[in-house]
Design a protein around this motif. Structure first.
Motif, PDB file in Angstrom:
ATOM      1  N   GLN A 113       0.980  -1.116   0.138  1.00  0.00           N
ATOM      2  CA  GLN A 113       0.007  -0.135   0.004  1.00  0.00           C
ATOM      3  C   GLN A 113       0.865   1.272  -0.081  1.00  0.00           C
ATOM      4  OE1 GLN A 113      -1.287   2.718   1.780  1.00  0.00           O
ATOM      5  NE2 GLN A 113      -2.985   3.018   0.561  1.00  0.00           N
ATOM      6  N   GLN A 114       0.654   2.089  -1.216  1.00  0.00           N
ATOM      7  CA  GLN A 114       1.787   3.138  -1.213  1.00  0.00           C
ATOM      8  C   GLN A 114       1.702   4.256  -0.102  1.00  0.00           C
ATOM      9  OE1 GLN A 114       4.220   2.846  -3.803  1.00  0.00           O
ATOM     10  NE2 GLN A 114       3.590   0.857  -3.444  1.00  0.00           N
ATOM     11  N   ASP A 115       0.619   4.585   0.406  1.00  0.00           N
ATOM     12  CA  ASP A 115       0.481   5.745   1.274  1.00  0.00           C
ATOM     13  C   ASP A 115       1.493   5.658   2.789  1.00  0.00           C
ATOM     14  OD1 ASP A 115      -0.694   7.115  -0.581  1.00  0.00           O
ATOM     15  OD2 ASP A 115      -2.607   6.505   0.204  1.00  0.00           O
ATOM     16  N   THR A 116       1.361   4.261   2.943  1.00  0.00           N
ATOM     17  CA  THR A 116       1.770   3.644   4.504  1.00  0.00           C
ATOM     18  C   THR A 116       3.084   2.969   4.222  1.00  0.00           C
ATOM     19  OG1 THR A 116       0.374   1.747   4.259  1.00  0.00           O
ATOM     20  CG2 THR A 116      -0.476   3.934   5.275  1.00  0.00           C
ATOM     21  N   GLY A 117       3.248   2.301   3.151  1.00  0.00           N
ATOM     22  CA  GLY A 117       4.596   1.213   3.214  1.00  0.00           C
ATOM     23  C   GLY A 117       4.121   0.042   3.688  1.00  0.00           C
ATOM     24  N   ILE A 118       2.709  -0.218   4.018  1.00  0.00           N
ATOM     25  CA  ILE A 118       2.273  -1.440   4.656  1.00  0.00           C
ATOM     26  C   ILE A 118       2.028  -2.489   3.584  1.00  0.00           C
ATOM     27  CG2 ILE A 118       0.502  -2.662   6.002  1.00  0.00           C
ATOM     28  CD1 ILE A 118       0.030  -0.046   7.512  1.00  0.00           C
ATOM     29  N   LEU A 119       2.789  -3.782   3.909  1.00  0.00           N
ATOM     30  CA  LEU A 119       2.687  -4.739   2.747  1.00  0.00           C
ATOM     31  C   LEU A 119       1.568  -5.713   2.961  1.00  0.00           C
ATOM     32  CD1 LEU A 119       5.577  -7.010   2.276  1.00  0.00           C
ATOM     33  CD2 LEU A 119       3.511  -8.146   3.026  1.00  0.00           C
ATOM     34  N   ILE A 120       0.951  -5.894   1.895  1.00  0.00           N
ATOM     35  CA  ILE A 120      -0.223  -6.630   1.840  1.00  0.00           C
ATOM     36  C   ILE A 120       0.026  -8.249   1.393  1.00  0.00           C
ATOM     37  CG2 ILE A 120      -2.501  -7.269   0.850  1.00  0.00           C
ATOM     38  CD1 ILE A 120      -2.150  -4.235   2.077  1.00  0.00           C
ATOM     39  N   GLY A 121       0.071  -9.016   2.512  1.00  0.00           N
ATOM     40  CA  GLY A 121       0.704 -10.368   2.515  1.00  0.00           C
ATOM     41  C   GLY A 121       0.421 -11.166   1.495  1.00  0.00           C
ATOM     42  N   GLU A 122       1.289 -12.172   1.046  1.00  0.00           N
ATOM     43  CA  GLU A 122       1.217 -13.140   0.016  1.00  0.00           C
ATOM     44  C   GLU A 122      -0.009 -14.197   0.215  1.00  0.00           C
ATOM     45  OE1 GLU A 122       4.966 -12.955  -1.438  1.00  0.00           O
ATOM     46  OE2 GLU A 122       4.806 -15.056  -2.394  1.00  0.00           O
ATOM     47  N   ALA A 123      -0.230 -14.261   1.523  1.00  0.00           N
ATOM     48  CA  ALA A 123      -1.394 -15.153   2.043  1.00  0.00           C
ATOM     49  C   ALA A 123      -2.681 -14.845   1.201  1.00  0.00           C
ATOM     50  CB  ALA A 123      -1.499 -15.152   3.389  1.00  0.00           C
ATOM     51  N   VAL A 124      -2.832 -13.431   0.802  1.00  0.00           N
ATOM     52  CA  VAL A 124      -3.962 -13.142   0.084  1.00  0.00           C
ATOM     53  C   VAL A 124      -4.335 -13.546  -1.139  1.00  0.00           C
ATOM     54  CG1 VAL A 124      -5.593 -10.811  -0.680  1.00  0.00           C
ATOM     55  CG2 VAL A 124      -4.123 -10.768   1.315  1.00  0.00           C
ATOM     56  N   ARG A 125      -3.140 -13.492  -1.919  1.00  0.00           N
ATOM     57  CA  ARG A 125      -3.089 -14.332  -3.327  1.00  0.00           C
ATOM     58  C   ARG A 125      -2.969 -15.927  -2.883  1.00  0.00           C
ATOM     59  NH1 ARG A 125       2.076 -11.947  -5.136  1.00  0.00           N
ATOM     60  NH2 ARG A 125       2.278 -11.011  -3.019  1.00  0.00           N
ATOM     61  N   GLY A 126      -2.381 -16.321  -2.001  1.00  0.00           N
ATOM     62  CA  GLY A 126      -2.044 -17.806  -1.562  1.00  0.00           C
ATOM     63  C   GLY A 126      -3.562 -18.349  -1.360  1.00  0.00           C
ATOM     64  N   GLU A 127      -4.329 -17.507  -0.854  1.00  0.00           N
ATOM     65  CA  GLU A 127      -5.581 -18.075  -0.562  1.00  0.00           C
ATOM     66  C   GLU A 127      -6.620 -18.034  -1.555  1.00  0.00           C
ATOM     67  OE1 GLU A 127      -6.746 -20.190   1.944  1.00  0.00           O
ATOM     68  OE2 GLU A 127      -4.427 -20.143   2.733  1.00  0.00           O
ATOM     69  N   GLY A 128      -6.146 -17.424  -2.620  1.00  0.00           N
ATOM     70  CA  GLY A 128      -7.144 -17.293  -3.870  1.00  0.00           C
ATOM     71  C   GLY A 128      -7.240 -15.964  -4.556  1.00  0.00           C
ATOM     72  N   GLY A 129      -6.570 -14.841  -4.041  1.00  0.00           N
ATOM     73  CA  GLY A 129      -6.875 -13.468  -4.539  1.00  0.00           C
ATOM     74  C   GLY A 129      -6.195 -13.515  -5.983  1.00  0.00           C
ATOM     75  N   ILE A 130      -6.574 -12.419  -6.714  1.00  0.00           N
ATOM     76  CA  ILE A 130      -6.093 -12.276  -8.074  1.00  0.00           C
ATOM     77  C   ILE A 130      -5.751 -11.014  -8.193  1.00  0.00           C
ATOM     78  CG2 ILE A 130      -7.325 -13.971  -9.304  1.00  0.00           C
ATOM     79  CD1 ILE A 130      -9.419 -12.049 -10.369  1.00  0.00           C
ATOM     80  N   LEU A 131      -4.968 -10.442  -9.186  1.00  0.00           N
ATOM     81  CA  LEU A 131      -4.492  -9.083  -9.498  1.00  0.00           C
ATOM     82  C   LEU A 131      -5.299  -8.635 -10.677  1.00  0.00           C
ATOM     83  CD1 LEU A 131      -0.750  -9.142  -8.666  1.00  0.00           C
ATOM     84  CD2 LEU A 131      -2.331  -8.099  -7.299  1.00  0.00           C
ATOM     85  N   VAL A 132      -5.528  -7.522 -10.809  1.00  0.00           N
ATOM     86  CA  VAL A 132      -6.163  -6.817 -12.005  1.00  0.00           C
ATOM     87  C   VAL A 132      -5.581  -5.601 -12.294  1.00  0.00           C
ATOM     88  CG1 VAL A 132      -8.375  -8.321 -11.893  1.00  0.00           C
ATOM     89  CG2 VAL A 132      -8.173  -5.992 -11.108  1.00  0.00           C
TER      90      VAL A 132
END
Ligand code: ADP
Length: 508
Positions: free
Chosen positions: A307-326
């Motif tokens: 997340q660019q305003d805070t530098g907070i990382l969105i964990g890979e588990a979101v994709r590992g559990e089924g999330g996609i990137l668009v």
């Protein structure tokens, strides 16, 4: 050591305060077994990343310890516990007002193979497979001696944590891996705060002195052997020399040192960083002054989902559990669980150099960290996919088709478009739907000081510097040119333990 964590402290919420960047109340430890007088974690500590742990009072700092451990992240605390268990008297010196370092921020989990938790879940994995996949992910540039030691000792590291009440029995998968070998806390929450909390609790129970606001500025050498450190005690403004036969450097990486980043890799100038502010490469600089060798210094990992305003990382588990990137066009553009370097490069090719991480309520239930992202205001929501598309400003029919096609790929177990093979257990079909806007950020420094599998720091001609050990992100080589998600927590525990053991054995 067989020790059970007796009760849960309130650290989790304190850390959440830190991540949220907001203040909190003064907290104090519930139980203190230390002989030394304690200082309470101040309200600033809570605001900047504290635990509810009380640290050792600066006036109790002695002139001499068996082993000085620099840095209170996962590697430093593991080393301390192991050295203490071996009957030695270690001290931990941490320059920040709180323990935890980047470890506190780690999200996905800890990779390990052939573990009891994998067996319980019916996952048949092997150390060799873990080795090969890490090597492939690191583009065959990994230090093979370190990698072998790492995979072969990963399962026992999981058992060791479990014996201390740190139970990582919930399995997920990260980019570049073919098996579920990323071990998380039972409830699927981010690993960092749970791990730091558990290690710190054990450090306290073992009466290991741990000083914060203790900035080590130099490692001393006498007659070709390590003889101690110089430390700047920020609270008391006292500069002190401490003698010790061995020093373990566990100071983390340099992802929060823009000058070093720019010098090593000019194209990363201006990137946001996910790192805590203490990750400034101090250990590397101090070891270089002693003639230590550094490797892979220009290998700096950018993480694709930050997340660019805070530098907070969105964990890979979101994709590992089924999330996609668009993309902004509402279409997929990459195998989301390809290695971090490739996914980051693909995002940087997009218009606006950013993408949306899209997921459903099922993913949200399986990844507890999403509640935290939501509290930060990062998560956009729609009752249907079309509603979500409106909310984030992408074409409704495009996003609808993307999600429908993706769900078909999940049903067919075949992603004809991008050949994704993992994180496809469940479709995205449970509303409401969610999206988080992300882009790459500086995350991890793969390079660092050269060690052997005994964690001895090596000179430029590959000789061990007597009494000097290093473990964790301060070291280089294990991850080659691309670190796999979940391998840094494994690294700090496996090699942190080894540094504690080896330094203890070194001392007469
Ligand atoms: P690792 O994952 O390798 O354990 P972390 O980033 O979690 O690394 O922890 C490293 C810790 O070392 C951080 O808490 C950081 O503030 C601390 N540190 C860095 N430089 C110094 C220093 N010069 N003196 C004392 N502590 C330091």
């Amino acid at each position: 050591m067989k020790k059970k964590v007796l009760q849960s402290l309130t650290v989790g919420s304190a850390i959440i305060f830190m991540l949220a960047g907001c203040g909190g109340n003064k907290t104090e430890t519930k139980e203190s077994t230390k002989k030394e007088t304690k200082t309470e974690a101040s309200s600033t500590d809570v605001a900047t990343g504290a635990s509810a742990q009380a640290y050792t009072d600066p006036k109790d700092l002695q002139d001499k310890y068996d082993i000085v451990i620099i840095g209170a992240g996962g590697a430093g605390m593991s080393a301390a516990i192991q050295a203490k268990d071996a009957g030695k008297n270690p001290v931990i010196l941490e320059k920040m007002p709180v323990a935890g370092g980047n470890t506190l921020k780690s999200s996905s989990g800890m990779n390990a193979s052939e573990t009891k938790f994998q067996k319980e879940s019916g996952i048949s994995d092997s150390n060799d497979k873990f080795y090969e996949e890490t090597l492939k992910g690191g583009h065959d540039k990994n230090d093979k001696e370190l990698l072998r030691y790492y995979v072969d000792n990963s399962a026992s590291a999981i058992d060791w944590l479990d014996s201390m009440g740190i139970r990582l029995n919930n399995l997920t998968i990260t980019g570049g891996m073919s098996e579920k070998r990323t071990h998380r806390p039972e409830d699927g929450s981010a690993v960092g705060e749970y791990l730091v909390h558990g290690l710190l609790k054990n450090v306290t129970e073992l009466n290991i002195p741990i000083f914060v606001n203790a900035d080590v500025t130099e490692i001393k050498e006498k007659d070709g052997k390590i003889s101690g450190v110089k430390v700047d005690m920020k609270e008391t403004k006292e500069k002190k020399e401490i003698s010790s036969q061995a020093v373990v450097v566990a100071t983390g990486g340099y992802g929060a040192n823009p000058e070093m980043i720019k010098a090593e890799k000019p194209e990363l100038d201006g990137y946001v960083t996910t790192n805590q502010e203490g990750s400034t490469g101090d250990g590397i600089k101090m070891i270089e002054k002693l003639g230590g060798q550094v490797v892979d210094m220009n290998q700096i990992q950018i993480h694709p989902t930050v997340q660019q305003d805070t530098g907070i990382l969105i964990g890979e588990a979101v994709r590992g559990e089924g999330g996609i990137l668009v993309s902004e066009d509402g279409t997929r553009f990459i195998n989301e669980l390809d290695t971090r370097d490739k996914v980051s490069a693909a995002i940087n090719q997009l218009k606006g150099k950013a993408a949306y991480l899209v997921f459903d309520s099922g993913v949200r239930e399986r990844v507890k960290a999403i509640d935290f992202y939501d509290k930060q205001g990062f998560v956009k929501k729609g009752e249907t996919v079309a509603d979500l598309a409106k909310e984030i400003g992408v074409k409704e029919d495009a996003l609808d088709k993307t999600v429908t096609d993706w769900n078909q790929a999940v049903a067919d177990k075949k992603d004809a478009q991008f050949e994704r093979k993992t994180g496809m257990d469940k479709p995205l079909d449970k509303g409401p739907y969610y999206a988080i806007k992300i882009a790459p950020g500086i995350h991890y420094t793969m390079g660092g000081v050269k060690i052997n599998a005994k964690t001895e720091v090596l000179t430029k001609d590959n000789k061990a510097i007597p009494g000097l050990y290093a473990a964790g992100e301060v070291t280089g080589g294990l991850h080659g040119t691309n670190r796999i998600g979940g391998n840094s927590v494994g690294d700090i525990i496996v090699f942190g333990r080894q540094a504690g053991d080896q330094s203890a054995q070194y001392i007469k």
